[in-house]
Design a protein around this motif. Sequence first.
Motif, PDB file in Angstrom:
ATOM      1  N   THR A  11       0.877  -1.170   0.000  1.00  0.00           N
ATOM      2  CA  THR A  11       0.000   0.000   0.000  1.00  0.00           C
ATOM      3  C   THR A  11       0.912   1.216   0.000  1.00  0.00           C
ATOM      4  O   THR A  11       1.861   1.287   0.779  1.00  0.00           O
ATOM      5  N   ILE A  32       1.269   5.476   0.169  1.00  0.00           N
ATOM      6  CA  ILE A  32       0.672   6.759   0.523  1.00  0.00           C
ATOM      7  C   ILE A  32       1.565   7.831  -0.078  1.00  0.00           C
ATOM      8  O   ILE A  32       2.759   7.875   0.209  1.00  0.00           O
ATOM      9  N   TYR A  46       2.076  11.865  -0.456  1.00  0.00           N
ATOM     10  CA  TYR A  46       1.719  13.204  -0.011  1.00  0.00           C
ATOM     11  C   TYR A  46       2.117  14.199  -1.090  1.00  0.00           C
ATOM     12  O   TYR A  46       3.263  14.210  -1.532  1.00  0.00           O
ATOM     13  N   THR A  54       1.506   8.387  -8.577  1.00  0.00           N
ATOM     14  CA  THR A  54       0.342   7.666  -8.070  1.00  0.00           C
ATOM     15  C   THR A  54      -0.116   6.615  -9.074  1.00  0.00           C
ATOM     16  O   THR A  54      -0.389   5.464  -8.717  1.00  0.00           O
ATOM     17  N   TYR A  84      -3.008   5.716  -1.726  1.00  0.00           N
ATOM     18  CA  TYR A  84      -3.691   6.871  -1.152  1.00  0.00           C
ATOM     19  C   TYR A  84      -2.930   8.119  -1.576  1.00  0.00           C
ATOM     20  O   TYR A  84      -1.736   8.230  -1.315  1.00  0.00           O
TER      21      TYR A  84
END
Length: 101
Positions: free
Chosen positions: A55, A57, A59, A67, A78
């Motif tokens: 997974t 993430i 920012y 992404t 995310y």
Amino acid sequence: MAIDSHPVWHYDEFQHLATDFHDPEQVATYDARQQTSIDNERNLVQALGIAAQHTVIEYGPGTGAFTFAAAELCKKVYAIDISKAMLDYTKDRAAAANLTN
């Protein structure tokens, strides 16, 4: 060395910190200017050792190049950004690329 005394050639990595793009047209212009290579982003994903079970993430994903490269491979991504317009743009592009994770 005080922050104010950096040499003229020194890159200010905080220059664009927390830039909030409110206007979708501004976001599209930003994306066009970046000219990000999806192949470079895929190479980065590989170099980081991101795998199918991971997974990720991210920012400040901007318009989502990293992404998307991560989402092509890993379980879940995310993307977190202060700009709703930037996230909406990225979501639309992800949907068009059939990236639902």
